[in-house]
Design an enzyme around this catalytic site. Structure first.
Site, PDB file in Angstrom:
ATOM      1  CG  HIS A 123      27.311 -84.406 -33.586  1.00 30.38           C
ATOM      2  ND1 HIS A 123      26.113 -83.928 -34.049  1.00 30.38           N
ATOM      3  CD2 HIS A 123      27.259 -84.274 -32.240  1.00 30.38           C
ATOM      4  CE1 HIS A 123      25.381 -83.517 -33.023  1.00 30.38           C
ATOM      5  NE2 HIS A 123      26.049 -83.712 -31.918  1.00 30.38           N
ATOM      6  CG  ASP A 126      26.320 -85.355 -37.323  1.00 29.45           C
ATOM      7  OD1 ASP A 126      25.796 -86.283 -36.700  1.00 29.45           O
ATOM      8  OD2 ASP A 126      26.350 -84.166 -36.917  1.00 29.45           O
ATOM      9  CD  GLU A 254      23.745 -77.789 -27.253  1.00 24.81           C
ATOM     10  OE1 GLU A 254      24.607 -77.635 -28.141  1.00 24.81           O
ATOM     11  OE2 GLU A 254      22.662 -78.356 -27.453  1.00 24.81           O
ATOM     12  CD  GLU A 290      19.012 -77.473 -28.537  1.00 21.66           C
ATOM     13  OE1 GLU A 290      20.218 -77.674 -28.792  1.00 21.66           O
ATOM     14  OE2 GLU A 290      18.129 -78.321 -28.723  1.00 21.66           O
ATOM     15  CG  HIS A 293      18.854 -78.170 -24.568  1.00 21.02           C
ATOM     16  ND1 HIS A 293      20.164 -78.323 -24.925  1.00 21.02           N
ATOM     17  CD2 HIS A 293      18.150 -79.049 -25.326  1.00 21.02           C
ATOM     18  CE1 HIS A 293      20.271 -79.254 -25.870  1.00 21.02           C
ATOM     19  NE2 HIS A 293      19.056 -79.696 -26.136  1.00 21.02           N
ATOM     20  CG  ASP A 318      22.429 -75.528 -30.721  1.00 12.92           C
ATOM     21  OD1 ASP A 318      23.221 -74.865 -31.415  1.00 12.92           O
ATOM     22  OD2 ASP A 318      22.618 -76.720 -30.420  1.00 12.92           O
ATOM     23  CG  ASP A 329      15.372 -81.624 -26.744  1.00 15.34           C
ATOM     24  OD1 ASP A 329      14.965 -80.482 -27.006  1.00 15.34           O
ATOM     25  OD2 ASP A 329      16.564 -81.963 -26.841  1.00 15.34           O
ATOM     26  CG  ASP A 331      15.625 -80.809 -30.797  1.00 12.99           C
ATOM     27  OD1 ASP A 331      15.846 -79.944 -29.935  1.00 12.99           O
ATOM     28  OD2 ASP A 331      16.283 -81.876 -30.880  1.00 12.99           O
ATOM     29  CG  ASP A 361      20.270 -78.896 -32.227  1.00 11.05           C
ATOM     30  OD1 ASP A 361      19.747 -79.820 -32.874  1.00 11.05           O
ATOM     31  OD2 ASP A 361      20.974 -79.076 -31.216  1.00 11.05           O
TER      32      ASP A 361
HETATM   33  C1  XUL Z   1      20.984 -82.517 -28.166  1.00 14.55           C
HETATM   34  C2  XUL Z   1      21.663 -81.377 -28.795  1.00 14.55           C
HETATM   35  C3  XUL Z   1      22.886 -81.691 -29.574  1.00 14.55           C
HETATM   36  C4  XUL Z   1      23.974 -80.668 -29.449  1.00 14.55           C
HETATM   37  C5  XUL Z   1      25.244 -81.064 -30.131  1.00 14.55           C
HETATM   38  O1  XUL Z   1      19.815 -82.189 -27.527  1.00 14.55           O
HETATM   39  O2  XUL Z   1      21.209 -80.250 -28.726  1.00 14.55           O
HETATM   40  O3  XUL Z   1      22.536 -81.896 -30.874  1.00 14.55           O
HETATM   41  O4  XUL Z   1      23.573 -79.444 -29.958  1.00 14.55           O
HETATM   42  O5  XUL Z   1      25.743 -82.269 -29.677  1.00 14.55           O
HETATM   43 CO    CO Z   2      21.862 -78.437 -29.490  1.00 15.76          CO
END
Ligand code: XUL
Ligand code: CO
Length: 458
Positions: A123, A126, A254, A290, A293, A318, A329, A331, A361
């Site tokens: 991003h 970042d 996304e 993702e 998600h 992702d 989430d 991750d 991610d």
């Molecule tokens: C948030 C997510 C983000 C996107 C990029 O859940 O997945 O990090 O991948 O903005």
């Molecule tokens: Co993501």
């Protein structure tokens, strides 16, 4: 504080007198993490990921197109809603924000290079700190893009995609493109413009839109109809800008159903496709899906992947996984080989990635507080996908699974079936067919047999 902080010996050793850039942030990682094969007991080696190994018509590296995400891996702190940061990183300690940004980028490229990962994702905020004015924030970003260009050139690592962070700053509390205030919309649009410039300069292969705050917390205060139109306007502006600057990369959206808002407009693959069709954007954007998600949306990742693939809109992934007992989430790094097999089967079925790849991610658990834990996590995830690729390829080569599905629908190849699909049969034709043919014979779906078939490859 500079790079010294991770050195084991804090005294004025030979190493301390070396120029700053020679002191590694990951001293325990070899210059290149080796492939040692499935029998290896070395936790800092690959057991399955052998970049140059050929699977079908491509190398593993070409199939998997791994990317490391900047936000969790290098900017994450381990903080959660209940507690303070637990990951204290030497690259993130300088009191000067720009020095911190440069140190972080040095650490990132050192890490990615040692792991042999070919791509990265970021991003705007970042890689460069947000300043007091938009103009200064843009200058910071441009300076860091120049710095990143050099690091890319030195290491041969490429940008998979860039994006703008349109969710962290308080100005975006009620959305970015979907904000009730056009002033905020304009800020978001200006940020997208500069983030697209950054991605273009770094020769990014894609640009992602994740609508972090594009949704609502309550419909009591929300004009949902207009907010969706606003979001479409931002995406159209980006499509136009892409043409204007000659950016060749793929644009992605996304999906995610909730978190941070109660309802996100891009809630899953199907809703994104509907949105893109409604606003005439389907030719311009693909999906970046993702895993966590998908599960938050109440779907399997394979469901999301097939939904996108069926619309020719499967772009990038992702790669992470969630925890069904936690339900948010989380991750986590993807270690489940059944999951990676299912994902790679879909990737092979679409003929492989073009601009997309597998972006981790994913973030460490809060108590995994050492930098070396980042290496264990990525090595494990890369191995899980390498194994998934091998298994998925074997399943495809074997052909029994695909044949079963093909045979299951074989009767649609008959004249009658083809007429229905071509819109040449009506309700009366179907009734005549039944009057002639009577009751259909029962056919088993053979789910358990197929599950056993897949397990035969694990
Ligand atoms: C948030 C997510 C983000 C996107 C990029 O859940 O997945 O990090 O991948 O903005
Ligand atoms: Co993501």
């Amino acid at each position: 504080m500079g790079r010294e902080a991770l050195r084991k010996d804090e005294t004025a050793s030979e190493e301390a007198r070396k120029p700053e850039s020679d002191v590694p942030y990951f001293p325990d990682l070899p210059e290149r993490v080796p492939y040692e094969g499935p029998k290896s007991k070395n936790p800092l080696s690959f057991r399955h990921y052998d970049a140059s190994q050929t699977i079908g018509n491509k190398t593993m590296a070409e199939h998997l197109r791994f990317a490391i995400c900047y936000w969790h891996t290098f900017k994450g702190t381990g903080a959660d809603p209940f507690g303070a940061p637990t990951w204290i990183r030497a690259w993130d300690t300088s009191p000067d924000p720009m020095e911190r940004a440069r140190n972080t980028m040095d650490a990132a490229f050192e890490f990615m290079s040692k792991l042999g990962v070919p791509f990265w994702c970021f991003h705007d905020r970042d890689i460069a700190p947000e300043a007091d004015s938009f103009d200064q924030s843009t200058k910071n970003l441009q300076a860091m893009v120049e710095y990143a260009e050099e690091r890319q050139w030195e290491t041969g690592i490429n940008l998979l995609w860039g994006t703008a962070n349109l969710f962290s700053h308080p100005r975006y509390q009620s959305g970015a493109a979907t904000n009730p205030d056009p002033h905020v919309f304009a800020y978001a649009a200006a940020q997208v413009r500069r983030a697209m410039d950054a991605t273009h300069t770094l020769k990014g292969q894609g640009y992602v839109f994740w609508g972090g705050r594009e949704g609502y917390d309550t419909l009591l205060n929300t004009n949902m109809k207009q907010e969706r139109e606003q979001l479409a306007r931002l995406l159209h502006m980006a499509v136009d800008y892409k043409k204007e600057i000659g950016f060749q990369g793929q644009l992605y959206i996304e999906p995610k159903p909730m978190e941070p808002t109660k309802h996100q407009y891009d809630s899953d693959a199907e809703s994104c496709l509907n949105f893109l069709r409604e606003f005439d954007l389907l030719a311009h954007l693909k999906l970046n899906l993702e895993t966590n998600h998908a599960t938050l949306a109440g779907h399997t990742m394979v469901h999301e992947l097939q939904t996108a693939r069926n619309a020719n809109a499967l772009g990038s992934i992702d790669a992470n996984m969630g925890d069904t007992l936690l339900g948010w989430d989380t991750d986590q790094f993807p270690t489940n080989i059944y999951l990676t097999t299912e994902i790679m089967l879909e990737v092979l079925r679409m003929g492989g990635f073009t601009t997309g790849g597998l972006n981790f991610d994913a973030k460490l658990r809060r108590p995994s507080s050492d930098p070396i834990d980042l290496a264990y996590a990525h090595i494990g995830a890369m191995d899980a996908f390498a194994r998934g690729l091998q298994i998925a390829h074997a399943i495809q080569q074997d052909g029994r699974l695909d044949k079963f599905v093909k045979d299951r629908y074989a009767d649609w190849k008959s004249d009658f079936g083809q007429n229905i699909l071509a819109g040449k049969a009506n309700l009366a034709d179907c009734e005549s067919y039944i009057l002639n043919s009577g009751e259909p014979t029962q056919r088993s779906g053979r789910q358990e047999m197929l599950e056993n078939l897949i397990n035969g490859f694990m």
